[in-house]
Design an enzyme around this catalytic site. Sequence first.
Site: not given
Length: 408
Positions: A278, A254, A318, A218, A220, A286, A251, A288, A177
């Site tokens: 993820h 993302h 993640d 990955e 985003k 995003d 993810d 997290d 990433w």
Amino acid sequence: MYDYAKKEYAVYGVDTETALEKLKDIPVSIHCWQGDDVIGLDGGGALSGGIQTTGNYKGRARNFEELKADIKKAFSLMPGKKRLNLHASYAVGANVDRDKYEPKHFAEWVRFAKEIGLDGIDFNPTMFSHKNVKDGLTLSSPDEKIRKFWVNHCIACLHIAEYFADEMNSPCLVNIWIPDGYKDVPADRLTPRLRLKKSLDEILSVKYDKKKVIVAVESKVFGIGVESYTVGSNEFYQNYAAKNNICCLLDNGHYHPLEYVSDKIPALLAFYDKVALHVTRGVRWDSDHVVLFEDELKEIAKEIVRNDATDKVLIGLDYFDASINRLSAWVTGQRAMQKALLYALLIPHNTLKSFQDKAQFTELMVLQEEVKDLPFGAVWKEYLKRENLTEDYLTEIKRYENEELSKR
């Protein structure tokens, strides 16, 4: 309660014993960076690269020994098969820059993983929080020295990953990433992506054992400071991965708010041997957040289970939250992932698929609603019992906080 639940599920053709046996063998890769707010051990200092940790809860791990102790305690409260997901910035005792990292800088992590009985180690090049992230760019940088530095870093990570695979007797996922992008409207969207393509080609040209090392890319949508354009977009990476026979990592923080990773998983399974995840919880963007037992997590787990893809979808977590007890965040998220997998394993998927194929949509809707009322909680408690755990993990975490974290 479990005996009652077992009978209730049997009415729908679901064997709870089979579900419990399958669940304990599905590995989940747990990220080390929740324990120290993504700071790392190689002197990177403040977090940068379009990501941010908020909060200042007491007890952040400040060094390798504290991080190991926190991981060991948190993992002891998690059921099921566990892997450790490391970023390269967690090298131990390295006196060289990231492009010169070697397996020896991660030997202590291998010893630790074996000590606590982990299933394997996964790995990530760390292309943020470093002086060579120039103007927000790494693998797509127009500065050839910067670009080559990060190419060499990723190549070093492939060699380290092969070392992990050999030591742990389990393939290692290497996830690439990058934070590359622009804050405002770019004048050229193509050239940075061509430079990224060139960099990835150079990385993959190095000889490595593809049975031991699974390379993933990955995407985003955006990051802090790169709101208008990211070089590593979803379309770029999915095409690159397909053309070069590597893995796509999804993810679920993302993408745009109404894009669902649960829908992307079966789309990729039609073309890829492996799909990596993820798992996080995006809130508006995003952010997290800690993974919770919510609808999209359930749908992600359903797609993994109903498509017999527990050995094809590589599940990793993640998230990073510094506003709450970090160990509680770890355990809550991992247990939520396990709950979702168990919930999916207890659904009569074959019956539901049959209704869909026969266009019996009335029956399909009714059965989908009925299974929501089945006594899932009793089966979850039985699973924890068999894993020598209880539902209450907070009491032990608070004890650890009072005895260890509060002294930091």
